[in-house]
Design an enzyme around this catalytic site. Structure first.
Site, PDB file in Angstrom:
ATOM      1  N   LYS A 194       0.839  -1.206   0.000  1.00 17.39           N
ATOM      2  CA  LYS A 194       0.000   0.000   0.000  1.00 17.39           C
ATOM      3  C   LYS A 194       0.872   1.254   0.000  1.00 17.39           C
ATOM      4  CE  LYS A 194      -1.904   2.894   2.929  1.00 17.39           C
ATOM      5  NZ  LYS A 194      -2.088   4.103   2.128  1.00 17.39           N
ATOM      6  N   GLU A 267       9.972   0.722  10.573  1.00 11.67           N
ATOM      7  CA  GLU A 267      10.993   1.758  10.345  1.00 11.67           C
ATOM      8  C   GLU A 267      10.284   3.077  10.560  1.00 11.67           C
ATOM      9  OE1 GLU A 267      12.746   4.560   9.221  1.00 11.67           O
ATOM     10  OE2 GLU A 267      12.831   3.919   7.124  1.00 11.67           O
ATOM     11  N   CYS A 301      13.353  10.414   7.275  1.00 18.21           N
ATOM     12  CA  CYS A 301      13.300   9.909   8.650  1.00 18.21           C
ATOM     13  C   CYS A 301      14.643  10.016   9.340  1.00 18.21           C
ATOM     14  CB  CYS A 301      12.788   8.472   8.670  1.00 18.21           C
ATOM     15  SG  CYS A 301      13.589   7.441   7.455  1.00 18.21           S
ATOM     16  N   GLU A 398       9.859  15.151  15.828  1.00 18.92           N
ATOM     17  CA  GLU A 398      10.217  15.068  14.411  1.00 18.92           C
ATOM     18  C   GLU A 398       9.391  16.105  13.641  1.00 18.92           C
ATOM     19  OE1 GLU A 398       9.081  11.429  12.310  1.00 18.92           O
ATOM     20  OE2 GLU A 398      11.027  11.478  11.331  1.00 18.92           O
TER      21      GLU A 398
HETATM   22  P1  NDP Z   1       1.717   7.752   8.568  1.00 23.67           P
HETATM   23  O1  NDP Z   1       2.476   6.940   9.523  1.00 23.67           O
HETATM   24  O2  NDP Z   1       0.300   8.054   8.852  1.00 23.67           O
HETATM   25  O3  NDP Z   1       1.756   7.085   7.122  1.00 23.67           O
HETATM   26  C1  NDP Z   1       2.605   6.047   6.695  1.00 23.67           C
HETATM   27  C2  NDP Z   1       1.810   4.993   5.920  1.00 23.67           C
HETATM   28  O4  NDP Z   1       0.909   4.311   6.807  1.00 23.67           O
HETATM   29  C3  NDP Z   1       0.929   5.565   4.828  1.00 23.67           C
HETATM   30  O5  NDP Z   1       0.848   4.648   3.751  1.00 23.67           O
HETATM   31  C4  NDP Z   1      -0.397   5.682   5.539  1.00 23.67           C
HETATM   32  O6  NDP Z   1      -1.489   5.768   4.676  1.00 23.67           O
HETATM   33  C5  NDP Z   1      -0.427   4.405   6.332  1.00 23.67           C
HETATM   34  N1  NDP Z   1      -1.332   4.405   7.474  1.00 23.67           N
HETATM   35  C6  NDP Z   1      -1.941   5.457   8.087  1.00 23.67           C
HETATM   36  N2  NDP Z   1      -2.706   5.028   9.124  1.00 23.67           N
HETATM   37  C7  NDP Z   1      -2.589   3.678   9.161  1.00 23.67           C
HETATM   38  C8  NDP Z   1      -3.111   2.660  10.008  1.00 23.67           C
HETATM   39  N3  NDP Z   1      -3.911   2.946  11.025  1.00 23.67           N
HETATM   40  N4  NDP Z   1      -2.774   1.375   9.772  1.00 23.67           N
HETATM   41  C9  NDP Z   1      -1.941   1.058   8.751  1.00 23.67           C
HETATM   42  N5  NDP Z   1      -1.418   1.984   7.918  1.00 23.67           N
HETATM   43  C10 NDP Z   1      -1.726   3.277   8.118  1.00 23.67           C
HETATM   44  O7  NDP Z   1       2.497   9.102   8.331  1.00 23.67           O
HETATM   45  P2  NDP Z   1       1.877  10.494   7.842  1.00 23.67           P
HETATM   46  O8  NDP Z   1       1.854  10.456   6.381  1.00 23.67           O
HETATM   47  O9  NDP Z   1       0.578  10.795   8.509  1.00 23.67           O
HETATM   48  O10 NDP Z   1       2.942  11.521   8.383  1.00 23.67           O
HETATM   49  C11 NDP Z   1       2.874  12.006   9.730  1.00 23.67           C
HETATM   50  C12 NDP Z   1       4.231  12.161  10.353  1.00 23.67           C
HETATM   51  O11 NDP Z   1       4.880  10.899  10.367  1.00 23.67           O
HETATM   52  C13 NDP Z   1       5.190  13.048   9.576  1.00 23.67           C
HETATM   53  O12 NDP Z   1       5.048  14.374   9.919  1.00 23.67           O
HETATM   54  C14 NDP Z   1       6.510  12.494   9.989  1.00 23.67           C
HETATM   55  O13 NDP Z   1       6.894  13.071  11.204  1.00 23.67           O
HETATM   56  C15 NDP Z   1       6.258  11.033  10.187  1.00 23.67           C
HETATM   57  N6  NDP Z   1       6.654  10.214   9.018  1.00 23.67           N
HETATM   58  C16 NDP Z   1       7.781   9.472   9.110  1.00 23.67           C
HETATM   59  C17 NDP Z   1       8.193   8.737   8.020  1.00 23.67           C
HETATM   60  C18 NDP Z   1       9.427   7.937   8.057  1.00 23.67           C
HETATM   61  O14 NDP Z   1       9.998   7.650   7.012  1.00 23.67           O
HETATM   62  N7  NDP Z   1       9.869   7.487   9.198  1.00 23.67           N
HETATM   63  C19 NDP Z   1       7.479   8.750   6.758  1.00 23.67           C
HETATM   64  C20 NDP Z   1       6.252   9.503   6.778  1.00 23.67           C
HETATM   65  C21 NDP Z   1       5.902  10.217   7.872  1.00 23.67           C
HETATM   66  P3  NDP Z   1      -1.989   7.207   4.178  1.00 23.67           P
HETATM   67  O15 NDP Z   1      -0.840   7.847   3.501  1.00 23.67           O
HETATM   68  O16 NDP Z   1      -3.029   6.835   3.238  1.00 23.67           O
HETATM   69  O17 NDP Z   1      -2.443   7.929   5.419  1.00 23.67           O
END
Ligand code: NDP
Length: 488
Positions: A194, A267, A301, A398
């Site tokens: 996904k 991660e 990240c 973060e």
């Molecule tokens: P999320 O953790 O919400 O998103 C990461 C992935 O998980 C996306 O594909 C998201 O889908 C999906 N997801 C969301 N909710 C669920 C759930 N309940 N169960 C399973 N999968 C889920 O990150 P955000 O995009 O909301 O970003 C928020 C914050 O997270 C950022 O500001 C940053 O600080 C951090 N972040 C860290 C990352 C890293 O690489 N470590 C990457 C991205 C964000 P969808 O996109 O459709 O919501």
């Protein structure tokens, strides 16, 4: 005074330097009006769709399917069917498909790079020179392991797990796809992936690469949608979940999977310290600081978002940093000169703005170089905060944007104590000319990756992952194969 000495205080590029626009053409990308779900090698029509936009101007790009729980179950069933044959193929056969995928990605890299920048907002020079070469390299690298598993793990009888559910974020959409899919396929698993809601398009274009590579149907399935699609995948009949994203969602997934017997790797976020000692090559370190935090708008990240400078060189480092920041070109992600592109989404921009406001309110001093931001789209100027206390939110949370917080230290012990003083432990950087100090620091820093005299370097052969709230499990290298194998 020699000319070189006279030039020393100046910024590398004179202020007011103008660049002619150098836009990359988007002609190479053929967008469909609407994309469905890629299940069992076919397009499965979804009931609902949402619009994906470009963050550079908020222009709609395409309609994308919102996978329901039933759609996710169908994708998992299709992956389970495909597992019967895929897992029994000789490793050398699986490798052939993976080498093909790698070659096709390399051949179509321009098309993918343009689409990545269009949908995600990152500068084209980064998509072109970092994301695409690394994505192809991951498939090449893991293809090489597919027929050598018994040698890689001697006396341990490695076996694939079954169906891997993989959930990826929006900051490196195609690269995270490659990090996830390549080791899973090499190990003999099948996949349901996904992509993030805001950046689904390169994963959908990747389905065409799978078609070209003639990958057997069902081995890789792509289900687009929002967080509810991700949650449905976590609860579906999968054998493993691999997740990259926020710590909050990672924790929720871990709670959900406790006691189910499904394997899990996480991660998650980071708040990396980039530590600059007074014996370092300062100009080189300043480049590393800039690359550490402004690369990919700080949507990284492992970004070096906390700069720890040894007190004795604080002034020259900050002065040179500000001069260098003034030369960063912020703007159209598709312009080949752009250094800092668009913020990925309105939601992310709000989050950055909120944390920056908190930093100012708590008493930190803000600096942003003069730069003209485009009127449409989501933008944030490169920012540095000085006068930051360890307790401030900008030093602990973060931000995931182009915002650097600067702290100081006097001794290596103090640097280690400050660097380790966060709930995270993903990465760190050390700048010094002393090899012994690099080794001592690497031993004492509680971070999965420690870079020395460089930052944000990635390689498929090298394991990557965190400690503490940055998650567990490793991706990349031979370590990255283990979470996709059973050694019973
Ligand atoms: P999320 O953790 O919400 O998103 C990461 C992935 O998980 C996306 O594909 C998201 O889908 C999906 N997801 C969301 N909710 C669920 C759930 N309940 N169960 C399973 N999968 C889920 O990150 P955000 O995009 O909301 O970003 C928020 C914050 O997270 C950022 O500001 C940053 O600080 C951090 N972040 C860290 C990352 C890293 O690489 N470590 C990457 C991205 C964000 P969808 O996109 O459709 O919501």
């Amino acid at each position: 005074m020699t000319d070189v000495e006279k030039r020393q205080d100046r910024s590398p590029v004179p202020q007011g330097w103008t660049y002619a626009p150098a836009p990359e053409s988007t002609d190479v990308v053929r967008l469909q009006d609407r994309y469905e779900l890629y299940v069992g090698g076919e397009w499965l029509t979804a009931k609902e769709h949402f619009t994906t936009i470009s963050p550079r101007d908020e222009a709609p790009l395409a309609e994308v399917a919102q996978a329901s729980e039933a759609d996710v179950h169908q994708a998992v069933a299709s992956a389970r069917d495909a597992f019967q044959t895929w897992s029994k193929l000789p490793g050398s056969e699986r490798a052939k498909y993976m080498f093909r995928i790698a070659r096709i990605l390399a051949e179509r890299s321009r098309e993918f790079a343009v689409l990545e920048s269009l949908n995600g907002g990152k500068p084209i020079k980064e998509s072109r020179d970092v994301d695409l070469p690394l994505a192809a390299a991951h498939f090449f690298y893991y293809a090489g392991w597919a027929d050598k598993l018994e040698y890689a793990f001697p006396n341990r009888t490695p076996k694939p797990l079954g169906v891997a559910g993989q959930i990826i974020p929006w900051n490196f959409p195609l690269l995270m796809l490659a990090w996830k899919i390549a080791p899973a396929l090499a190990a003999g698993n099948t996949v349901v992936l996904k992509p993030a809601e805001t950046t689904p398009l390169t994963a959908l274009l990747f389905c065409d690469v799978l078609r070209q590579a003639e990958l057997p149907p069902g081995v890789v399935n792509i289900v687009t949608g929002d967080g509810s699609t991700g949650a449905a995948l976590v609860d579906a009949d999968v054998d493993k979940i691999a997740f990259t994203g926020s710590t909050e969602v990672g924790k929720a997934i871990q709670r959900r999977l406790a006691g189910t017997g499904k394997k899990l790797t996480l991660e998650l976020g980071g708040k990396a310290a980039n530590i600059v000692f007074d014996d370092c090559a300062i100009d080189q370190a300043v480049e590393g600081i800039v690359n550490g935090i402004y690369f990919n708008q700080g949507h990284v990240c492992c970004a070096g978002s906390r700069l720890l400078v040894q007190e004795s060189i604080y002034e020259p480092v900050i002065e040179k940093l500000k001069q260098r920041m003034a030369t960063l070109r912020v703007g159209d992600p598709l312009d080949k000169n752009t250094d800092v592109g668009a913020i990925n989404s309105r939601e992310q921009l709000n989050r950055i703005e909120e944390l920056v406001a908190a930093g100012t309110a708590e008493g930190a001093e803000i600096y942003q170089p003069p730069c003209k931001l485009p009127e449409q789209g989501y933008w944030f100027a490169p920012t540095v905060f000085t006068n930051v206390a360890q307790s401030y939110r900008i030093a602990q949370e973060e931000i995931f944007g182009p915002v650097l917080s600067v702290l100081t230290f006097r001794t290596p012990d103090e640097a280690v104590e400050k660097a380790n003083n966060t709930p995270y432990g993903l990465s760190a950087g050390v700048w010094t000319e002393k090899g012994s100090r690099i080794l001592w620091m690497a031993q004492h820093l509680r971070a999965g990756v420690v870079w020395a005299n460089t930052f944000n370097r990635f390689d498929p052969t090298s394991p990557f992952g965190g400690y503490k709230e940055s998650g567990f499990g490793r991706e990349g290298g031979l370590h990255g194969m283990e979470p996709y194998l059973d050694f019973a």
